[in-house]
Design a protein around this motif. Structure first.
Motif: not given
Length: 475
Positions: A257-271, A282-285
């Motif tokens: 779950s922590v890994g998926l949140a990290g992936i969500a943050a990375i994708w969000f940072s693309a903008g 990814a955040l939902y999962l």
């Protein structure tokens, strides 16, 4: 959630049902029992009570007392014996107090009065089913209660009470001594004491229930928020079974779950819009697995303080990492001036601070209530004599009712209506609603909208919670 197999000491009050005692012994092998003791009834009630007292005095772990005439699903026993709190409690069921069942009165999830052939209960509303557990904090008091009962039995002051009521007497003694006894319910499962000749029919009734299905249903919380209940818990049980088959531990699920949140943050940072959509998914999962780790812990009963701490801590870490990713994505390509375009970093830090304050309000209030309860147990509840036969129901204090202010009274009335009950759950912006709010606003709009929504709704939630805490404290 972690893994832990606490080492309960179980005392079986051996009866004439030899086959049932053997079956109960086999069930203990699948439960967290480190030591199994059998206390014979051959030497009489007083000696049996003293034997229980001796076990309690020598134990360094919770002590469970089970009657030898018990027929129960193993899962029903686990409701009490494998509860993560390891607290003092008793298995309580519905129905009429037909011997060998005994009456109890349950108030606010605790046993307020317990009966037997000597101790009578006014206004009973449930029955004791022959399984009692005493937490380590209450073992000394439990031993004193057992010894006091033994002296009363030896002096003939407990009427017609016999060895088949030892557990009933012990429960009554605990309640009257002021020990908080949790009323553990076993739902659709079966757990009952059976009279002579009734064992066969009782064993047949056990086959009417699918234990594993009940266990799976119980692993999913029934009182969660609106989003969690309908868009996560409605299907997450399939992931529980999958994780169990794969041999994943609750802590491993927390890590994913922590890994998926990290992936969500990375994708969000693309903008860009596509990245925002992937980040929202990814955040939902991540949140789904955040629910599954607790559900898996309840299903497999792998609990530990470390696991609970990790789960709570990483909830905050995941949320704040996502905030950073959103802010980075919004500010992408713009000169870093310290606050970013439209002061996005100010909004991000504000959302973090508001969330930290909200958690402080919740946890500090919970700690204060716990401390007050401990003080109350120590001096506010006088010992009620075990030699008095009737345990009368206390009449409601009209003045105490009047002291409940208008806010608390309104909250109580709203709790009775389904729609208002859901509204109360939503308005406090629990973690499910927060994750949904972040995912939807980030996917459809942008980080600025996300932070403004979090600040607006979060402020309303904080004021609502603070008002309610103050009102309940004053009442």
């Amino acid at each position: 959630m972690g893994e832990n197999r606490p080492d309960t000491v179980a005392v079986v009050l051996a009866a004439t049902h030899a086959a049932l005692v053997d079956r109960l012994s086999e069930q203990m092998e699948s439960l967290p029992i480190a030591d199994l003791c059998f206390v014979s009834d051959e030497q009489g009630l007083a000696e049996q009570l003293r034997r229980v007292a001796k076990v309690a005095r020598g134990a360094a772990a919770p002590v469970a007392v089970l009657t030898g005439d018990l027929v129960a699903h193993t899962e029903a026993l686990a409701v009490l014996l494998e509860h993560p709190s390891r607290s003092t409690g008793a298995l309580i069921g519905p129905g009429e107090a037909i011997p060998p069942r005994t009456p109890v009165r349950v108030e606010h999830g605790r046993v307020a009065a317990a009966g037997n052939s000597f101790h009578q209960v006014d206004a009973p509303n449930a029955t004791f089913r022959g399984v009692l557990q005493v937490g380590t904090d209450h073992l000394k008091g439990f031993a004193l209660v057992a010894e006091e009962l033994a002296d009363l039995a030896q002096g003939g002051k407990l009427g017609a009470a016999t060895t088949d009521q030892t557990a009933d007497l012990l429960l009554a003694g605990l309640v009257r001594s002021g020990v908080p006894v949790r009323a553990a319910r076993f739902g659709r499962l079966h757990c009952d004491r059976v009279p002579a000749g009734g064992a066969t029919a009782a064993l047949l009734r056990l086959t009417e229930v699918d234990e594993d299905q009940v266990r799976l249903d119980a692993a999913v919380k029934q009182d969660d928020g609106l989003f969690t209940t309908y868009l996560v818990s409605s299907w997450s049980r399939h992931l529980i079974k999958l994780a169990d088959r794969l041999g994943l531990t609750p802590n491993a699920v927390t890590g994913i779950s922590v890994g998926l949140a990290g992936i969500a943050a990375i994708w969000f940072s693309a903008g860009d819009r596509q990245a925002q959509l992937v980040g929202a998914a990814a955040l939902y999962l991540s949140f789904v697995l955040d629910c599954v780790d607790g559900q898996l812990a309840r299903y497999t009963r792998r609990f530990s303080p470390l696991g609970a701490w990790l789960d709570a801590t990483f909830d905050r870490v995941k949320e704040y990492v996502v905030y950073v990713g959103l802010a980075l994505g919004y500010a992408a390509g713009a000169p870093m001036t310290g606050t970013g375009p439209d002061q996005i970093w100010v909004l991000a830090v504000g959302a973090m601070m508001l969330q930290a304050i909200r958690h402080m309000i919740d946890f500090s209030y919970a700690g204060a209530v716990t401390d007050a309860a401990k003080v109350g147990v120590s001096w506010a509840r006088p010992h009620r004599s075990l030699a008095v036969a009737v345990d009368a129901a206390r009449s409601t204090d009209a003045a105490a009712v009047q002291r409940e202010n208008a806010i608390v009274q309104l909250a109580g009335r709203l709790e009775g209506d389904r729609a208002s009950r859901w509204l109360k759950k939503v308005i406090v912006l629990p973690i499910g609603e927060r994750m949904a709010l972040i995912a939807v606003t980030a996917a459809l709009f942008n980080a600025r909208v996300t932070f403004l929504a979090l600040l607006g709704w979060g402020t309303v939630a904080a004021l609502y919670t603070l008002t309610g805490r103050i009102a309940r404290s004053l009442s």
